[in-house]
Scaffold this motif. Structure first.
Motif, PDB file in Angstrom:
ATOM      1  N   LEU A 255      55.896  37.978  46.040  1.00  0.00           N
ATOM      2  CA  LEU A 255      57.239  38.182  45.506  1.00  0.00           C
ATOM      3  C   LEU A 255      57.852  39.488  46.025  1.00  0.00           C
ATOM      4  O   LEU A 255      59.032  39.538  46.378  1.00  0.00           O
ATOM      5  CB  LEU A 255      57.202  38.200  43.983  1.00  0.00           C
ATOM      6  N   ASP A 256      57.049  40.525  46.091  1.00  0.00           N
ATOM      7  CA  ASP A 256      57.515  41.811  46.608  1.00  0.00           C
ATOM      8  C   ASP A 256      57.888  41.686  48.087  1.00  0.00           C
ATOM      9  O   ASP A 256      58.916  42.205  48.527  1.00  0.00           O
ATOM     10  CB  ASP A 256      56.434  42.877  46.405  1.00  0.00           C
ATOM     11  N   ASP A 257      57.076  40.968  48.840  1.00  0.00           N
ATOM     12  CA  ASP A 257      57.345  40.742  50.264  1.00  0.00           C
ATOM     13  C   ASP A 257      58.658  39.964  50.426  1.00  0.00           C
ATOM     14  O   ASP A 257      59.487  40.307  51.276  1.00  0.00           O
ATOM     15  CB  ASP A 257      56.169  39.989  50.902  1.00  0.00           C
ATOM     16  N   TRP A 258      58.857  38.927  49.603  1.00  0.00           N
ATOM     17  CA  TRP A 258      60.096  38.155  49.662  1.00  0.00           C
ATOM     18  C   TRP A 258      61.295  39.065  49.371  1.00  0.00           C
ATOM     19  O   TRP A 258      62.294  39.029  50.090  1.00  0.00           O
ATOM     20  CB  TRP A 258      60.050  36.991  48.658  1.00  0.00           C
ATOM     21  N   ARG A 259      61.187  39.890  48.319  1.00  0.00           N
ATOM     22  CA  ARG A 259      62.285  40.798  47.956  1.00  0.00           C
ATOM     23  C   ARG A 259      62.631  41.713  49.129  1.00  0.00           C
ATOM     24  O   ARG A 259      63.803  41.910  49.445  1.00  0.00           O
ATOM     25  CB  ARG A 259      61.895  41.625  46.730  1.00  0.00           C
ATOM     26  N   ASN A 260      61.606  42.261  49.779  1.00  0.00           N
ATOM     27  CA  ASN A 260      61.830  43.200  50.874  1.00  0.00           C
ATOM     28  C   ASN A 260      62.430  42.540  52.106  1.00  0.00           C
ATOM     29  O   ASN A 260      63.150  43.191  52.864  1.00  0.00           O
ATOM     30  CB  ASN A 260      60.523  43.898  51.244  1.00  0.00           C
TER      31      ASN A 260
ATOM     32  N   CYS B 139      64.093  49.424  42.373  1.00  0.00           N
ATOM     33  CA  CYS B 139      63.233  48.251  42.434  1.00  0.00           C
ATOM     34  C   CYS B 139      62.091  48.388  41.429  1.00  0.00           C
ATOM     35  O   CYS B 139      61.496  49.460  41.301  1.00  0.00           O
ATOM     36  CB  CYS B 139      62.650  48.074  43.830  1.00  0.00           C
ATOM     37  N   VAL B 140      61.808  47.314  40.750  1.00  0.00           N
ATOM     38  CA  VAL B 140      60.665  47.276  39.844  1.00  0.00           C
ATOM     39  C   VAL B 140      59.404  47.224  40.702  1.00  0.00           C
ATOM     40  O   VAL B 140      59.323  46.395  41.625  1.00  0.00           O
ATOM     41  CB  VAL B 140      60.755  46.051  38.911  1.00  0.00           C
ATOM     42  N   PRO B 141      58.429  48.077  40.446  1.00  0.00           N
ATOM     43  CA  PRO B 141      57.191  48.012  41.223  1.00  0.00           C
ATOM     44  C   PRO B 141      56.507  46.650  41.037  1.00  0.00           C
ATOM     45  O   PRO B 141      56.515  46.084  39.936  1.00  0.00           O
ATOM     46  CB  PRO B 141      56.324  49.125  40.636  1.00  0.00           C
ATOM     47  N   ALA B 142      55.929  46.130  42.100  1.00  0.00           N
ATOM     48  CA  ALA B 142      55.270  44.817  42.044  1.00  0.00           C
ATOM     49  C   ALA B 142      54.202  44.773  40.957  1.00  0.00           C
ATOM     50  O   ALA B 142      54.010  43.728  40.324  1.00  0.00           O
ATOM     51  CB  ALA B 142      54.671  44.476  43.404  1.00  0.00           C
TER      52      ALA B 142
ATOM     53  N   THR C 140      61.871  40.382  36.569  1.00  0.00           N
ATOM     54  CA  THR C 140      62.852  41.408  36.935  1.00  0.00           C
ATOM     55  C   THR C 140      62.444  42.048  38.260  1.00  0.00           C
ATOM     56  O   THR C 140      61.332  42.550  38.397  1.00  0.00           O
ATOM     57  CB  THR C 140      62.961  42.479  35.835  1.00  0.00           C
ATOM     58  N   LEU C 141      63.381  42.015  39.215  1.00  0.00           N
ATOM     59  CA  LEU C 141      63.141  42.612  40.535  1.00  0.00           C
ATOM     60  C   LEU C 141      63.747  43.999  40.656  1.00  0.00           C
ATOM     61  O   LEU C 141      63.160  44.888  41.280  1.00  0.00           O
ATOM     62  CB  LEU C 141      63.741  41.729  41.639  1.00  0.00           C
ATOM     63  N   VAL C 142      64.961  44.158  40.097  1.00  0.00           N
ATOM     64  CA  VAL C 142      65.715  45.402  40.259  1.00  0.00           C
ATOM     65  C   VAL C 142      66.410  45.732  38.943  1.00  0.00           C
ATOM     66  O   VAL C 142      67.011  44.856  38.320  1.00  0.00           O
ATOM     67  CB  VAL C 142      66.783  45.273  41.383  1.00  0.00           C
ATOM     68  N   ARG C 143      66.340  46.985  38.534  1.00  0.00           N
ATOM     69  CA  ARG C 143      67.096  47.485  37.379  1.00  0.00           C
ATOM     70  C   ARG C 143      68.258  48.327  37.902  1.00  0.00           C
ATOM     71  O   ARG C 143      68.181  48.927  38.969  1.00  0.00           O
ATOM     72  CB  ARG C 143      66.211  48.355  36.500  1.00  0.00           C
TER      73      ARG C 143
ATOM     74  N   ASN D 101      76.311  42.466  41.969  1.00  0.00           N
ATOM     75  CA  ASN D 101      75.601  41.239  42.284  1.00  0.00           C
ATOM     76  C   ASN D 101      75.416  41.221  43.805  1.00  0.00           C
ATOM     77  O   ASN D 101      76.393  41.289  44.539  1.00  0.00           O
ATOM     78  CB  ASN D 101      76.417  40.037  41.813  1.00  0.00           C
ATOM     79  N   PRO D 102      74.197  41.178  44.281  1.00  0.00           N
ATOM     80  CA  PRO D 102      73.978  41.258  45.724  1.00  0.00           C
ATOM     81  C   PRO D 102      74.411  39.967  46.429  1.00  0.00           C
ATOM     82  O   PRO D 102      74.618  38.939  45.781  1.00  0.00           O
ATOM     83  CB  PRO D 102      72.466  41.447  45.837  1.00  0.00           C
ATOM     84  N   PRO D 103      74.523  40.025  47.735  1.00  0.00           N
ATOM     85  CA  PRO D 103      74.821  38.802  48.478  1.00  0.00           C
ATOM     86  C   PRO D 103      73.666  37.817  48.337  1.00  0.00           C
ATOM     87  O   PRO D 103      72.570  38.181  47.904  1.00  0.00           O
ATOM     88  CB  PRO D 103      74.965  39.291  49.925  1.00  0.00           C
ATOM     89  N   ALA D 104      73.921  36.585  48.700  1.00  0.00           N
ATOM     90  CA  ALA D 104      72.870  35.562  48.653  1.00  0.00           C
ATOM     91  C   ALA D 104      71.679  36.028  49.495  1.00  0.00           C
ATOM     92  O   ALA D 104      71.854  36.724  50.507  1.00  0.00           O
ATOM     93  CB  ALA D 104      73.408  34.243  49.189  1.00  0.00           C
ATOM     94  N   PRO D 105      70.466  35.659  49.078  1.00  0.00           N
ATOM     95  CA  PRO D 105      69.287  36.063  49.862  1.00  0.00           C
ATOM     96  C   PRO D 105      69.291  35.407  51.238  1.00  0.00           C
ATOM     97  O   PRO D 105      69.905  34.351  51.428  1.00  0.00           O
ATOM     98  CB  PRO D 105      68.113  35.573  49.018  1.00  0.00           C
ATOM     99  N   LEU D 106      68.611  36.034  52.176  1.00  0.00           N
ATOM    100  CA  LEU D 106      68.510  35.463  53.524  1.00  0.00           C
ATOM    101  C   LEU D 106      67.824  34.105  53.497  1.00  0.00           C
ATOM    102  O   LEU D 106      68.126  33.234  54.302  1.00  0.00           O
ATOM    103  CB  LEU D 106      67.756  36.421  54.455  1.00  0.00           C
ATOM    104  N   TYR D 107      66.888  33.936  52.583  1.00  0.00           N
ATOM    105  CA  TYR D 107      66.262  32.634  52.355  1.00  0.00           C
ATOM    106  C   TYR D 107      65.879  32.541  50.891  1.00  0.00           C
ATOM    107  O   TYR D 107      65.652  33.545  50.222  1.00  0.00           O
ATOM    108  CB  TYR D 107      65.073  32.390  53.294  1.00  0.00           C
ATOM    109  N   GLU D 108      65.876  31.309  50.380  1.00  0.00           N
ATOM    110  CA  GLU D 108      65.675  31.075  48.952  1.00  0.00           C
ATOM    111  C   GLU D 108      64.229  31.362  48.532  1.00  0.00           C
ATOM    112  O   GLU D 108      63.302  31.135  49.314  1.00  0.00           O
ATOM    113  CB  GLU D 108      66.028  29.624  48.599  1.00  0.00           C
ATOM    114  N   PRO D 109      64.034  31.807  47.314  1.00  0.00           N
ATOM    115  CA  PRO D 109      62.665  31.981  46.802  1.00  0.00           C
ATOM    116  C   PRO D 109      62.024  30.613  46.582  1.00  0.00           C
ATOM    117  O   PRO D 109      62.704  29.653  46.220  1.00  0.00           O
ATOM    118  CB  PRO D 109      62.876  32.711  45.475  1.00  0.00           C
ATOM    119  N   ASP D 110      60.734  30.542  46.813  1.00  0.00           N
ATOM    120  CA  ASP D 110      59.997  29.287  46.602  1.00  0.00           C
ATOM    121  C   ASP D 110      58.535  29.635  46.346  1.00  0.00           C
ATOM    122  O   ASP D 110      57.735  29.725  47.275  1.00  0.00           O
ATOM    123  CB  ASP D 110      60.138  28.366  47.817  1.00  0.00           C
TER     124      ASP D 110
END
Length: 176
Positions: free
Chosen positions: A17-22, A31-34, A122-125, A130-139
């Protein structure tokens, strides 16, 4: 002391999840620590020892079923400024568990706010926009097989969520 009931994630999932966020999102300051990634089931808030004992006994005498949770959506709450990952399909066992835990907490004398349950990580406090759409969707598929009592401890190095008690979630019994 402040507590909540919830589900921890295994180390491999936290790293993924942390890798996806980055990779999929822009950089954020808060950023919330992993290591703090978790899913809250019921936020209890401040709890007296007697209430906690009553609640833990009720949970100990119960059985809850394990489940898988598909993490497949990114969300943003503007009022608390939180960026989070969640699911478009909440498993029935997860909803049932949260409902029963809420009932147990109320029976223990805790006054919980009534709101819709939205399981999330929670990823970010303090995400200002609202950030732009992610480069690719979480899965991600998470296997949830334990329920935990977490304590929320604030310190000079930020918030920590030590696990104070753990209960196994059981496989559903299948008729033969």
């Amino acid at each position: 002391m402040r507590y909540f009931l919830g589900f921890d994630l295994d180390a491999k999932s936290k790293i993924a999840l942390d890798d996806w966020r980055n990779k999929a999102l822009p950089r954020f300051e808060r950023c919330v620590p992993a290591k703090n990634f978790h899913i809250t089931s019921v936020f209890l808030g401040k709890v007296r020892e007697q209430q906690l004992d009553h609640l833990c006994c009720a949970i100990q005498e119960s059985q809850f079923q394990n489940f898988n949770l598909q993490i497949d959506t990114l969300g943003y709450w503007s009022k608390p400024k939180i960026l989070w990952l969640g699911s478009t399909q909440i498993p029935e066992h997860m909803l049932q568990t949260t409902k029963r835990l809420t009932e147990y907490a109320q029976q223990a004398g805790l006054n919980l706010p009534i709101r819709e349950y939205i399981p999330h990580i929670t990823l970010v406090r303090n995400a200002k926009n609202n950030p732009p759409a992610p480069l690719y969707e979480p899965d991600f598929e998470l296997k949830i097989d334990q329920l935990h009592l977490f304590e929320s401890v604030s310190g000079k190095n930020g918030v920590q969520y030590p696990i104070r008690q753990t209960w196994p979630l059981h496989r559903p019994i299948r008729p033969r």
